[in-house]
Design a protein around this motif. Structure first.
Motif, short mmCIF file in Angstrom:
data_model
loop_
_atom_site.label_atom_id
_atom_site.label_comp_id
_atom_site.label_asym_id
_atom_site.label_seq_id
_atom_site.Cartn_x
_atom_site.Cartn_y
_atom_site.Cartn_z
N ARG A 2 0.82 -1.21 0.00
CA ARG A 2 0.00 0.00 0.00
C ARG A 2 0.85 1.26 0.00
O ARG A 2 1.91 1.31 0.63
N LYS A 3 0.32 2.26 -0.68
CA LYS A 3 1.06 3.53 -0.82
C LYS A 3 1.43 4.11 0.55
O LYS A 3 2.53 4.60 0.75
N LYS A 4 0.48 4.01 1.49
CA LYS A 4 0.74 4.64 2.79
C LYS A 4 1.87 3.93 3.56
O LYS A 4 2.50 4.51 4.42
N ASP A 5 2.14 2.66 3.22
CA ASP A 5 3.22 1.93 3.89
C ASP A 5 4.51 1.93 3.08
O ASP A 5 5.53 1.38 3.52
N GLU A 63 7.13 10.60 -3.24
CA GLU A 63 6.32 9.61 -2.54
C GLU A 63 6.27 8.31 -3.35
O GLU A 63 5.84 8.34 -4.51
N SER A 114 1.88 2.96 -4.86
CA SER A 114 1.33 1.66 -4.44
C SER A 114 1.86 0.60 -5.41
O SER A 114 2.03 0.87 -6.60
#
Ligand SMILES: C[S@@+](CC[C@H](N)C(=O)[O-])C[C@H]1O[C@@H](n2cnc3c(N)ncnc32)[C@H](O)[C@@H]1O
Length: 279
Positions: free
Chosen positions: A132-135, A231, A234
């Motif tokens: 996942r992008k947030k991780d 950034e 994902s």
């Protein structure tokens, strides 16, 4: 620590295990920066010839097998999960190895634990993919990490990265290039090329489920200019368009792939319904 949850038997008491195998665990690693090979050599012995790090070593079978096959090299297994450190330390002690140690730490601690140029080989076997992008910042092969590893690798040092995970592999290839590494070896079937090298626990398990071992072996090259950190995406972005064609679904992405297939089927069914209603 990572707060991941390795499976343990019912009566496993972490503190008791860590204490029992403490001789193989270094809890103040930064104090050894720049002198690991000397400080860890058995009393009366010459310093180790080389230093290798198994980052995200898990429960340690690969660390132990590799250390046993190469007694001149000091092997440091690093993992963010204390349960893994306890199991790996047990293997080192019970294996009677004096060239392997465990350090409970994270990938971004390497620059604190080792001096510039101190690591000859950095091994990253089947790292947690964090799809996942947030991780994504937690990935051990992100641009940010790879730039840090440059500083602790010896001038002729190398990174050996292996995974079953095609999306992570595609992502990592981009990141290695951005971080100024030069690949000496890239393959989608490492195991056929190196049938006699030890396999890690995850490699054994995933290959039995049909995985191929994708690998990069790379050394530090020229970095024309400092890359801009962006950034990371994902890993869904690296999946093929037709998910039904995906013969082997990589570890850590099975739930995501099933959800994507279900979502696409629902969308197709919804489109078909609204078309029928219109006609
Ligand atoms: C999928 S397992 C692979 C273990 C072993 N390398 C193998 O191939 O069998 C990933 C391991 O990396 C560790 N890990 C994940 N992220 C990490 C990080 N940022 N720093 C240190 N260890 C990490 C996990 O605790 C876990 O033990």
């Amino acid at each position: 620590m990572l707060g991941m949850h390795a499976r343990v038997p019912k009566h496993f008491v972490l503190e008791e295990r860590l204490e029992r195998y403490a001789d193989a665990i270094e809890i103040a690693p930064a104090a050894l920066a720049g002198r690991w090979r000397e400080a860890c050599a058995p009393i009366g012995s010459a310093p180790f010839a080389r230093l290798a790090v198994d980052l995200g070593c898990g429960k340690g079978p690969f660390l132990v097998a590799t250390a046993r096959s190469d007694p001149q090299t000091l092997f440091i297994g690093i993992d963010g999960e204390p349960v893994c450190i306890a199991y790996a330390a047990q293997r080192v002690i019970e294996g009677g190895l004096d060239n392997a140690l465990l350090v409970p730490a994270l990938g971004n601690d390497l620059v604190r634990i080792f001096a510039p140029g101190e690591i000859d080989e950095l091994i990253i076997n089947f790292p947690t993919p964090f799809p996942r992008k947030k991780d994504a910042p937690k990935r051990l092969v992100s641009l940010e990490r790879l730039l840090e590893y440059r500083t602790v690798l010896a001038p002729d040092g190398r990174v050996v990265f292996k995974t079953d995970h095609e999306p992570l592999f595609a992502f990592a290839r981009e990141q290695f290039e951005l971080a100024g590494y030069e690949a000496d070896y890239i393959s989608d079937d490492y195991r056929s090329d190196f049938p006699d090298t030890p396999a890690s626990e995850y490699e054994e398990r995933l290959v039995a489920q049909g995985a191929k071992v994708h690998a990069i072996i790379a050394h530090v090259g020229e970095l024309a200019e400092e890359p801009v950190l962006m950034e990371p995406p994902s890993l869904v972005d690296y999946l093929p368009e037709n998910l039904e064609d995906l013969g082997y679904v990589p570890y850590g992405m099975r739930g995501t792939v099933v959800n994507l297939i279900n979502r696409r089927e629902h969308e197709a069914a919804r489109r078909a319904r609204s078309k029928r209603n219109r006609s």
